[in-house]
Design a protein around this motif. Structure first.
Motif, PDB file in Angstrom:
ATOM      1  N   ALA A 131     -35.745  -8.278  -7.390  1.00  0.00           N
ATOM      2  CA  ALA A 131     -35.394  -8.539  -8.905  1.00  0.00           C
ATOM      3  C   ALA A 131     -33.968  -7.776  -9.163  1.00  0.00           C
ATOM      4  O   ALA A 131     -33.490  -8.055 -10.158  1.00  0.00           O
ATOM      5  N   GLY A 132     -33.451  -6.877  -8.306  1.00  0.00           N
ATOM      6  CA  GLY A 132     -32.306  -6.090  -8.581  1.00  0.00           C
ATOM      7  C   GLY A 132     -32.833  -4.614  -8.384  1.00  0.00           C
ATOM      8  O   GLY A 132     -33.691  -4.141  -7.840  1.00  0.00           O
TER       9      GLY A 132
ATOM     10  N   ILE B 238     -42.427   7.669  -8.587  1.00  0.00           N
ATOM     11  CA  ILE B 238     -42.627   6.525  -8.221  1.00  0.00           C
ATOM     12  C   ILE B 238     -42.124   5.321  -9.319  1.00  0.00           C
ATOM     13  O   ILE B 238     -42.280   5.575 -10.555  1.00  0.00           O
ATOM     14  N   VAL B 239     -41.341   4.419  -8.977  1.00  0.00           N
ATOM     15  CA  VAL B 239     -40.734   3.225  -9.866  1.00  0.00           C
ATOM     16  C   VAL B 239     -42.071   2.851 -10.757  1.00  0.00           C
ATOM     17  O   VAL B 239     -42.967   2.659 -10.602  1.00  0.00           O
ATOM     18  N   GLY B 240     -41.693   2.830 -12.159  1.00  0.00           N
ATOM     19  CA  GLY B 240     -42.561   2.490 -13.219  1.00  0.00           C
ATOM     20  C   GLY B 240     -43.338   3.722 -13.804  1.00  0.00           C
ATOM     21  O   GLY B 240     -44.028   3.693 -14.693  1.00  0.00           O
ATOM     22  N   ARG B 241     -42.914   4.935 -13.227  1.00  0.00           N
ATOM     23  CA  ARG B 241     -43.629   6.173 -13.727  1.00  0.00           C
ATOM     24  C   ARG B 241     -42.490   7.282 -14.044  1.00  0.00           C
ATOM     25  O   ARG B 241     -41.177   7.169 -13.671  1.00  0.00           O
ATOM     26  N   GLY B 242     -42.985   8.187 -14.915  1.00  0.00           N
ATOM     27  CA  GLY B 242     -42.176   9.075 -15.290  1.00  0.00           C
ATOM     28  C   GLY B 242     -40.511   8.876 -16.032  1.00  0.00           C
ATOM     29  O   GLY B 242     -40.664   8.010 -16.679  1.00  0.00           O
ATOM     30  N   ARG B 243     -39.667   9.394 -15.332  1.00  0.00           N
ATOM     31  CA  ARG B 243     -38.306   9.209 -15.705  1.00  0.00           C
ATOM     32  C   ARG B 243     -37.660   7.928 -14.975  1.00  0.00           C
ATOM     33  O   ARG B 243     -36.478   7.545 -15.308  1.00  0.00           O
TER      34      ARG B 243
ATOM     35  N   ASP C  89     -39.856  -7.209 -12.612  1.00  0.00           N
ATOM     36  CA  ASP C  89     -40.903  -8.121 -12.330  1.00  0.00           C
ATOM     37  C   ASP C  89     -42.193  -7.372 -11.779  1.00  0.00           C
ATOM     38  O   ASP C  89     -41.962  -6.653 -10.794  1.00  0.00           O
ATOM     39  N   ALA C  90     -42.979  -7.258 -12.591  1.00  0.00           N
ATOM     40  CA  ALA C  90     -44.254  -6.066 -12.298  1.00  0.00           C
ATOM     41  C   ALA C  90     -44.958  -6.605 -11.096  1.00  0.00           C
ATOM     42  O   ALA C  90     -45.624  -6.081 -10.321  1.00  0.00           O
TER      43      ALA C  90
ATOM     44  N   ASP D 153     -45.323   2.381 -16.950  1.00  0.00           N
ATOM     45  CA  ASP D 153     -45.292   1.062 -17.351  1.00  0.00           C
ATOM     46  C   ASP D 153     -46.625   0.549 -17.033  1.00  0.00           C
ATOM     47  O   ASP D 153     -47.202   0.461 -16.252  1.00  0.00           O
ATOM     48  N   PRO D 154     -47.199   0.107 -18.323  1.00  0.00           N
ATOM     49  CA  PRO D 154     -48.644  -0.616 -18.138  1.00  0.00           C
ATOM     50  C   PRO D 154     -48.754  -1.773 -17.229  1.00  0.00           C
ATOM     51  O   PRO D 154     -49.752  -2.124 -16.750  1.00  0.00           O
ATOM     52  N   ALA D 155     -47.813  -2.241 -16.882  1.00  0.00           N
ATOM     53  CA  ALA D 155     -47.595  -3.420 -16.036  1.00  0.00           C
ATOM     54  C   ALA D 155     -48.023  -3.122 -14.404  1.00  0.00           C
ATOM     55  O   ALA D 155     -48.264  -4.017 -13.492  1.00  0.00           O
ATOM     56  N   ILE D 156     -47.996  -1.647 -14.110  1.00  0.00           N
ATOM     57  CA  ILE D 156     -48.459  -1.370 -12.845  1.00  0.00           C
ATOM     58  C   ILE D 156     -49.897  -1.778 -12.472  1.00  0.00           C
ATOM     59  O   ILE D 156     -50.303  -1.682 -11.363  1.00  0.00           O
TER      60      ILE D 156
END
Length: 282
Positions: free
Chosen positions: A14-15, A64-69, A75-76, A199-202
């Motif tokens: 997705a980029g 890890i992507v979706g966490r922290g900073r 796209d989840a 991100d809740p989507a994890i």
């Protein structure tokens, strides 16, 4: 010990996305240690461990992507191990190293196992904290019950109360250690309430994969010195799995700590000392 906050770009279908990491120690050190966190956590969980290990090496603690900073993915569906491993490969390239040691808790341990099992792996030594090549469905059901809830808290004290409940298996922590987890484990919303720093989507792929995971073929391909850490009451790394990990694949050294479950926080002096001693043995 000087701490430096840095970032690099990862790439999903997705980029591009930004991945944050914390660097400790001498950036020109001959050795590098990467510490990788669990499913809902972030790299700042390792501050105490990194401070100690930075006496011997450059220590890198990614979010890890979706966490922290780090950024949240567009796209989840891409919150999955192929993406996490690709991002960590990009991190290794960014660090310009040919060899590293890996300390991974839970999800971070599975990422480390996957990378260590590859032909030509740059991982020299592997520490796996409370996860293994068999992950039981019952543990994933427990995790799926709380991960991904879009919690809203009225205060940081309420965040702490929540974390003390869901992270109780981390073991006995001091008030200061809980406050550290809260300080780096929350995000403030535009309406003034607080949420958790992920991100809740994890949770989407986690909930879709609630079944027994058999990763023994991965474990059997690992051929680097490996240390397995386990909480004696863990429901994710079962005692029989941990024992079999000492007999197959890298024939790991196993250490079990009483009074904790999934997963030991690696904040206590004895836990930190054990990892330091094992990683610096040669």
């Amino acid at each position: 010990m000087v701490m430096r906050q840095k970032s690099f770009l990862g790439l999903s279908p997705a980029g591009f996305h930004n991945i944050a990491y914390t660097e400790w120690g001498d950036p020109t050190a001959s050795r590098t240690i990467v510490c990788c966190h669990g499913l809902t956590r972030n790299g700042r969980d390792f501050d105490a461990l990194a401070t100690r290990l930075a006496k011997h090496a450059r220590v890198i603690c990614p979010d890890i992507v979706g966490r922290g900073r780090s950024d949240w993915l567009r796209d989840a569906a891409h919150y999955a191990y192929p993406q996490y491993c690709a991002d960590m490969n990009a991190l290794i390239a960014r660090l310009d190293i040919s060899e590293l040691d890996w300390v991974g808790t839970s999800m971070g341990g599975l990422i480390g196992m996957t990378l260590a099992a590859q032909v030509g792996t740059p991982i020299r030594r592997l520490v796996v904290n409370d996860v293994g090549p068999f992950v039981p469905k019952t543990a994933l059901l427990r995790i799926s019950d709380y991960v991904g809830l879009d919690n809203r808290f009225s205060s940081l004290k309420a965040v702490e109360t929540h974390l003390r409940k869901v992270l109780a298996p981390f073991g006995p922590l001091t008030d200061a250690q809980w406050q550290h987890l809260v300080a780096h484990g929350h995000r403030q919303r535009s309406d003034g309430t607080f949420g958790l720093a992920y991100d809740p989507a994890i949770a989407i792929n986690v909930k879709m994969a609630v079944q027994d995971w058999d990763l023994w073929p991965v474990w059997d391909r690992i051929n680097v010195p490996t240390l397995v850490l386990r909480g004696a009451e863990s429901d994710l790394l079962l005692p029989q799995t941990a024992e079999e990990m000492t007999q197959r694949g890298p024939r790991a050294k196993l250490v079990t700590w009483p009074g904790m479950g999934h997963a030991p926080a690696l904040m206590a002096p004895d836990q930190i000392g054990l990892i330091e001693e094992w990683l610096t043995a040669n």
